[in-house]
Design an enzyme around this catalytic site. Structure first.
Site, short mmCIF file in Angstrom:
data_model
loop_
_atom_site.label_atom_id
_atom_site.label_comp_id
_atom_site.label_asym_id
_atom_site.label_seq_id
_atom_site.Cartn_x
_atom_site.Cartn_y
_atom_site.Cartn_z
N SER A 129 0.84 -1.21 0.00
CA SER A 129 0.00 0.00 0.00
C SER A 129 0.87 1.24 0.00
O SER A 129 2.01 1.23 0.48
CB SER A 129 -0.88 0.02 1.25
OG SER A 129 -1.52 1.27 1.39
N TYR A 164 -1.73 -1.09 10.50
CA TYR A 164 -1.88 -1.42 9.07
C TYR A 164 -0.68 -0.92 8.25
O TYR A 164 -0.08 -1.68 7.47
CB TYR A 164 -3.17 -0.80 8.56
CG TYR A 164 -3.42 -0.98 7.08
CD1 TYR A 164 -4.01 -2.14 6.58
CD2 TYR A 164 -3.08 0.03 6.17
CE1 TYR A 164 -4.25 -2.29 5.21
CE2 TYR A 164 -3.32 -0.12 4.81
CZ TYR A 164 -3.90 -1.28 4.34
OH TYR A 164 -4.14 -1.43 2.99
P1 NAD Z 1 -11.45 -5.99 0.22
O1 NAD Z 1 -12.16 -5.89 1.51
O2 NAD Z 1 -12.28 -6.18 -0.99
O3 NAD Z 1 -10.41 -7.18 0.26
C1 NAD Z 1 -9.77 -7.61 1.41
C2 NAD Z 1 -10.01 -9.10 1.55
O4 NAD Z 1 -9.19 -9.60 2.59
C3 NAD Z 1 -11.43 -9.47 1.93
O5 NAD Z 1 -12.26 -9.64 0.81
C4 NAD Z 1 -11.23 -10.76 2.70
O6 NAD Z 1 -11.54 -11.87 1.88
C5 NAD Z 1 -9.75 -10.79 3.02
N1 NAD Z 1 -9.55 -10.97 4.45
C6 NAD Z 1 -9.57 -10.03 5.43
N2 NAD Z 1 -9.40 -10.62 6.62
C7 NAD Z 1 -9.24 -11.95 6.39
C8 NAD Z 1 -9.03 -13.08 7.22
N3 NAD Z 1 -8.94 -12.98 8.55
N4 NAD Z 1 -8.95 -14.30 6.64
C9 NAD Z 1 -9.08 -14.43 5.29
N5 NAD Z 1 -9.26 -13.40 4.45
C10 NAD Z 1 -9.35 -12.18 5.01
O7 NAD Z 1 -10.55 -4.70 0.09
P2 NAD Z 1 -9.34 -4.33 -0.91
O8 NAD Z 1 -9.16 -2.88 -0.71
O9 NAD Z 1 -9.56 -4.87 -2.25
O10 NAD Z 1 -8.10 -5.03 -0.23
C11 NAD Z 1 -7.21 -5.89 -0.93
C12 NAD Z 1 -5.79 -5.55 -0.55
O11 NAD Z 1 -5.50 -4.25 -1.04
C13 NAD Z 1 -5.51 -5.52 0.94
O12 NAD Z 1 -4.25 -6.13 1.19
C14 NAD Z 1 -5.43 -4.05 1.24
O13 NAD Z 1 -4.61 -3.79 2.35
C15 NAD Z 1 -4.82 -3.53 -0.04
N6 NAD Z 1 -4.96 -2.10 -0.27
C16 NAD Z 1 -6.19 -1.54 -0.45
C17 NAD Z 1 -6.27 -0.18 -0.66
C18 NAD Z 1 -7.59 0.51 -0.86
O14 NAD Z 1 -7.63 1.74 -0.86
N7 NAD Z 1 -8.68 -0.20 -1.02
C19 NAD Z 1 -5.12 0.60 -0.70
C20 NAD Z 1 -3.88 0.00 -0.53
C21 NAD Z 1 -3.82 -1.36 -0.31
#
Ligand code: NAD
Ligand code: MG
Length: 307
Positions: free
Chosen positions: A199, A212
């Site tokens: 991230s 985080y």
């Molecule tokens: P999202 O909620 O769609 O995806 C996160 C997923 O993590 C969930 O769907 C879930 O299946 C999984 N998860 C969470 N806790 C879990 C657990 N205990 N066991 C199994 N699975 C678990 O959100 P997203 O934003 O698409 O996130 C995906 C990745 O992108 C993450 O690593 C997040 O940190 C990263 N990210 C997101 C952003 C943003 O702005 N959305 C920015 C930077 C990084």
């Protein structure tokens, strides 16, 4: 890739190019709250995972991928793109996310690819220790691991950030990557790829996301070190660092509620990203086209500076 037809500009003998400022709307999401984990199905407005637009060109033909958190958000966009590029896809997700997962698996299967779901909690040791083997068995092998599952809970004050949350965030975001990557090596042929989702928080930590942001910095270090370790075996490890992307993570306590209407407005492009805008980065890093790219963190963040 995406299906946008160039238009002739009025009165000028020149093709209009797709403007990234306007390619997706500048959203101002209303305040909303979902219990963790959030569902894409309930997001307002809904996010774009490339369902209608992503077009593959066979860049991952015959490949076999496991994507954690592949039910929603960025992971869902990656699952759709991988399938349209010709890969069989297993997705891992929490049991509460069956609705989102079912929708994405249907889209994968519509491409004529294998789409297999593995519900479970990465905090559960038994699930964590068997997930990769089971996915490899279901797919008949494994050559791409996308470590994308993530936990993000905003807390205003360190005094209110308890050890339980810190440990769970580290377990899901970083420690699980060690276990899953180690297990994947048993199945990987030469030429396989690991892609970790980090991230912009790794470089520009929000004061409300101490735990985080620390996990994301750790993921960058893990990615670089493991890339060097595995390079002689022809296994490439890279990372993608998203900026503010509209996903359920943000409405299930990932952001303070007051911040939602302005989510993503502070990047140079002036808008939040959509999950579909992340997919090409993962396809690139998974495919042999990026054969000389290792230990890289590809930033997809709307223009924020990174080191
Ligand atoms: P999202 O909620 O769609 O995806 C996160 C997923 O993590 C969930 O769907 C879930 O299946 C999984 N998860 C969470 N806790 C879990 C657990 N205990 N066991 C199994 N699975 C678990 O959100 P997203 O934003 O698409 O996130 C995906 C990745 O992108 C993450 O690593 C997040 O940190 C990263 N990210 C997101 C952003 C943003 O702005 N959305 C920015 C930077 C990084
Ligand atoms: Mg989800």
């Amino acid at each position: 890739m995406t299906d946008r037809k160039p238009k002739l500009m009025n009165g000028k003998n020149q093709l209009a190019v797709d403007n990234p400022v306007k390619r997706h709307p500048r959203i101002s999401p209303p305040k909303q709250d979902q219990p963790e984990p959030g569902l894409d199905a309930l997001l307002e407005p809904l996010a774009d995972h490339g369902e209608k637009t992503y077009k593959g060109t066979g860049r991952l033909k015959g490949r076999k991928a496991l994507i954690t958190g592949g039910d929603s958000g960025i992971g869902a966009a990656v699952a759709i793109a991988f399938a349209r590029e010709g890969a069989d896809v297993a997705i891992a997700y929490l049991p509460a996310e069956e609705q989102d997962a079912g929708r994405i698996l249907s889209l994968v299967q519509e491409e004529g690819r294998l789409g297999v779901g593995f519900p479970g909690d990465l905090l559960d040791e038994n699930y964590l220790n068997t997930l990769v083997d089971e996915a490899a068995q279901a797919l008949g092998g494994l050559d791409i691991l996308v470590n994308n599952a993530g936990k993000q809970i905003a807390v205003e004050r360190l005094e209110d950030l308890d050890d339980e949350q810190i440990m769970k965030t580290f377990q899901v975001n970083v420690l699980a990557m060690f276990t899953l990557s180690r297990a994947a090596l048993k199945h990987f042929p030469d030429g396989a790829s690991i892609i970790n989702t980090t991230s912009v928080q790794a470089y520009d930590p929000s004061p409300t996301l101490l735990d985080y942001a620390s996990t994301k910095a750790a993921i960058n270090a893990l990615t670089k070190g493991l890339a060097v370790q595995l390079a002689p075996r022809g296994i490439r490890v890279n990372a993608v660092a998203p900026g503010p992307i509209w996903t359920p993570l943000q409405v299930s306590d990932g952001q303070p509620k007051d911040a939602l209407p302005k989510f993503g407005h502070n990047v140079p492009l002036g808008r939040a990203g959509q999950p579909v805008e992340l997919a090409p980065a993962y396809v690139f890093l998974a495919s042999a086209e990026s054969s000389y790219v290792l230990g890289e963190t590809l930033n997809v963040n709307g223009g924020k500076h990174t080191p």
